[in-house]
Design an enzyme around this catalytic site. Sequence first.
Site, PDB file in Angstrom:
ATOM      1  N   LYS A 111      -0.154  10.526   4.711  1.00  0.00           N
ATOM      2  CA  LYS A 111       0.394  11.300   6.137  1.00  0.00           C
ATOM      3  C   LYS A 111       1.296  12.137   5.573  1.00  0.00           C
ATOM      4  CE  LYS A 111       3.945   8.175   7.968  1.00  0.00           C
ATOM      5  NZ  LYS A 111       4.182   7.533   9.251  1.00  0.00           N
ATOM      6  N   ASP A 129      17.091  -5.306  -6.865  1.00  0.00           N
ATOM      7  CA  ASP A 129      15.830  -5.279  -7.354  1.00  0.00           C
ATOM      8  C   ASP A 129      15.707  -5.700  -8.803  1.00  0.00           C
ATOM      9  OD1 ASP A 129      13.191  -3.387  -5.868  1.00  0.00           O
ATOM     10  OD2 ASP A 129      12.912  -3.742  -7.991  1.00  0.00           O
ATOM     11  N   GLY A 148      -4.561   5.106   6.451  1.00  0.00           N
ATOM     12  CA  GLY A 148      -4.209   4.788   5.061  1.00  0.00           C
ATOM     13  C   GLY A 148      -2.765   3.990   5.123  1.00  0.00           C
ATOM     14  N   LYS A 155      -3.752  -3.083   4.528  1.00  0.00           N
ATOM     15  CA  LYS A 155      -3.351  -4.230   4.274  1.00  0.00           C
ATOM     16  C   LYS A 155      -3.277  -5.373   5.081  1.00  0.00           C
ATOM     17  CE  LYS A 155       0.944  -4.644   2.915  1.00  0.00           C
ATOM     18  NZ  LYS A 155       1.898  -5.852   3.802  1.00  0.00           N
ATOM     19  N   LEU A 211      -3.885   8.131  19.218  1.00  0.00           N
ATOM     20  CA  LEU A 211      -5.201   8.451  19.556  1.00  0.00           C
ATOM     21  C   LEU A 211      -5.405   9.900  18.962  1.00  0.00           C
ATOM     22  CD1 LEU A 211      -5.367   7.445  23.460  1.00  0.00           C
ATOM     23  CD2 LEU A 211      -6.315   6.391  21.393  1.00  0.00           C
ATOM     24  N   CYS A 251       0.394  -0.369   4.714  1.00  0.00           N
ATOM     25  CA  CYS A 251       0.454  -1.070   5.794  1.00  0.00           C
ATOM     26  C   CYS A 251      -0.623  -1.363   6.519  1.00  0.00           C
ATOM     27  CB  CYS A 251       1.642  -0.775   6.888  1.00  0.00           C
ATOM     28  SG  CYS A 251       3.132  -0.398   5.970  1.00  0.00           S
TER      29      CYS A 251
END
Length: 436
Positions: A316, A35, A253, A259, A246, A256
């Site tokens: 979440k 990184d 949100g 976007k 469902l 992923c």
Amino acid sequence: MSEQREPVGVIGVGWVGLVTAACFAELGHPVVARDILAEKVEALSRGELTIHEPGLAELVQRNAERLTFTTDMSELLDAARLLFVCVDTPPTYSGDADLSRVRSVVEELPADSEHVLIMKSTVPAGTGESIRRDRPGLPYVSCPEFLKEGTAVADFMNPDRVVIGADAGDEGAGDAVARLYEPLGGAILRTDVASAEMIKLASNAFLATKISFINEIANVCEEVGADVGEVARGMGLDERIGSSFLRAGIGYGGSCFPKDVSALKMLAGNTGYHFQLLTAVIEVNELQKRRVVAKLQRHLGSLIDKRVALLGLAFKPDTDDMREASSLVLAARLQGEGAEVVAYDPVASKRAGELLSSVELVGSAVEALEGADAAVLVTEWGEFAELDWAAAAERMTRPLIVDGRNFLDPEALVKAGFEYEGIGQTVSAARPAAAS
Ligand code: UGA
């Protein structure tokens, strides 16, 4: 002596990169993960994680001997032939995916590189083709990621499917990637690069569509007195529909869906095709977050100077990720209406603090509810189901709750003294007990 497994290189140690690196190490591969952020690399080298993901810290610590973190690209290039690109591709102002980090990685590879570039970052269809055009001879494989935050380690180890896209000439590179995933036992789909890229975008867009669909059904349920939970159960029993994704709520949100839905819409638009369905999916999702405000106003009238407690902030449960979290829009809307917002999240408070400077962040759900005129359950953290709601009702100025995830038991809440509002639920289940 045990057989030496193929070394794996991982470029970009964000959430996908770290899970990929740790899981391949767990499967016995020596892994070098690189990184550009020295601070992150140092923390990971000490075994300290920069993200909250269940089971990941244990994996990183257990495989410390096989797992090297570095900022040095040459260390990675010397160690491994197979290079997984896991850098982020955030949306640009235009809604297209920003590929600058992917491009920088490609530029860092030496001209005569014999490495295999394996694209895990989510990129628009056509990216592989353009990289292959710029770097002829560099083996290129598209291997999109389908992990879910919060269950990423389990998802990696038990994949529904692994998609491997390789074009003519790169079949051997595709075989090498397939060999890495074979021990996991999931279906392996071999296809071309453009199709692999589209599978990723189409999968996320379809799941987001399912959520926006059920949210619209929930809104209609409220009008006709039906219960969206029952409706989803009935729909999901049809194998063609399936029961997952469902769950009605206050919108999707995360890093992923928002976007990728936007990137697919833009990708289509750039070719001259108007993807109408996705335009609606995005709009429904935006409006869904705001419906909570109207629900509160129905009970409280004006929200000016009303104290509203948000329970949960992360997009979440089981993650501290705040990217595109519904709580951000909700907090801003409530403040826009004059409310005073207090919030609690079991793990995302630190990240949330950087984004929600004018929200009062407290250390427990009970503290958040103290003196509140209403509560909104934003994220379905398990601990909220365990709360002593009767005691909480006593501490609130007005025991009113909007359950934004249909997570709590309406009857139990009503019994505890609450006025309860879910999303798309029948009024009868939500009617408060008659005042004595
Ligand atoms: C999503 C996909 O599920 C993964 O397959 C994919 O790999 C990942 O994006 C990615 O592209 O990297 P993730 O964003 O971690 O995974 O989270 P999900 O569990 O899919 O949830 C996304 C959002 O939808 C959350 O805000 C969740 O609350 C919401 N949701 C989900 C609903 O509102 N209703 C549902 O029924 C399911």
